[in-house]
Design an enzyme around this catalytic site. Sequence first.
Site, PDB file in Angstrom:
ATOM      1  CG  HIS A  19      -7.004 -52.621  10.569  1.00 47.31           C
ATOM      2  ND1 HIS A  19      -8.352 -52.349  10.470  1.00 47.31           N
ATOM      3  CD2 HIS A  19      -6.387 -51.470  10.172  1.00 47.31           C
ATOM      4  CE1 HIS A  19      -8.535 -51.125  10.025  1.00 47.31           C
ATOM      5  NE2 HIS A  19      -7.361 -50.563   9.844  1.00 47.31           N
ATOM      6  CE1 TYR A  64       2.071 -51.046   6.127  1.00 48.38           C
ATOM      7  CE2 TYR A  64       2.857 -50.287   3.993  1.00 48.38           C
ATOM      8  CZ  TYR A  64       3.090 -50.907   5.213  1.00 48.38           C
ATOM      9  OH  TYR A  64       4.332 -51.386   5.497  1.00 48.38           O
ATOM     10  CG  ASN A  66      -5.654 -45.710   6.450  1.00 45.44           C
ATOM     11  OD1 ASN A  66      -6.410 -46.598   6.841  1.00 45.44           O
ATOM     12  ND2 ASN A  66      -5.094 -44.844   7.265  1.00 45.44           N
TER      13      ASN A  66
END
Length: 185
Positions: A19, A64, A66
């Site tokens: 990620h 982060y 999201n």
Amino acid sequence: MKIIAGLGNPEKKYDGTRHNIGFSVIDRIADEYNISMDMKKHKGICGKGVIAGEKVVLVKPQTYMNLSGECIREVVDFYKVTPQDIIVIFDDISLEPGKIRIRPKGSAGGHNGIKSIIAHLNSEEFPRIKCGVGDKPKGYDLADYVLGHFKKEELSVIEEERTRAMKACVCILESGTEAAMNQFN
């Protein structure tokens, strides 16, 4: 001025995960072009420099994954740029490790970081460089997979991918997204 944003998660435990390949490409660009990533502002870590004669701001959102759009929105507002002036670099499970794909615009395709950026910019029209991390193995949880680290045998391919993504980014700056797509897709 162009904004080059690599997506990832800020904690040390996420370094080297699938990620965080966007962060990793930003680090590669910063190293190559001697851009100091020393500014903490706009909910991100940023660095200013010049690449291919173009003023750039490199950004690693610290919100982060999201919530990446919160940082990108602040950067866009502060520098008064349009979504087309942003290049977003992020992981893509539909591409094999080592592969990149450039797109001038598009939907989130299930990627929550991109979904957040689209929502905060109210636009899908920003260039992006997708970096392949491979599809999750059968039976794996997607979150566990993308938050996992690359296999040892993938590391050399990922290093090459980071370099290709950097070169694709420079090509976008020099010649435009279409030219970069023709060269790197």
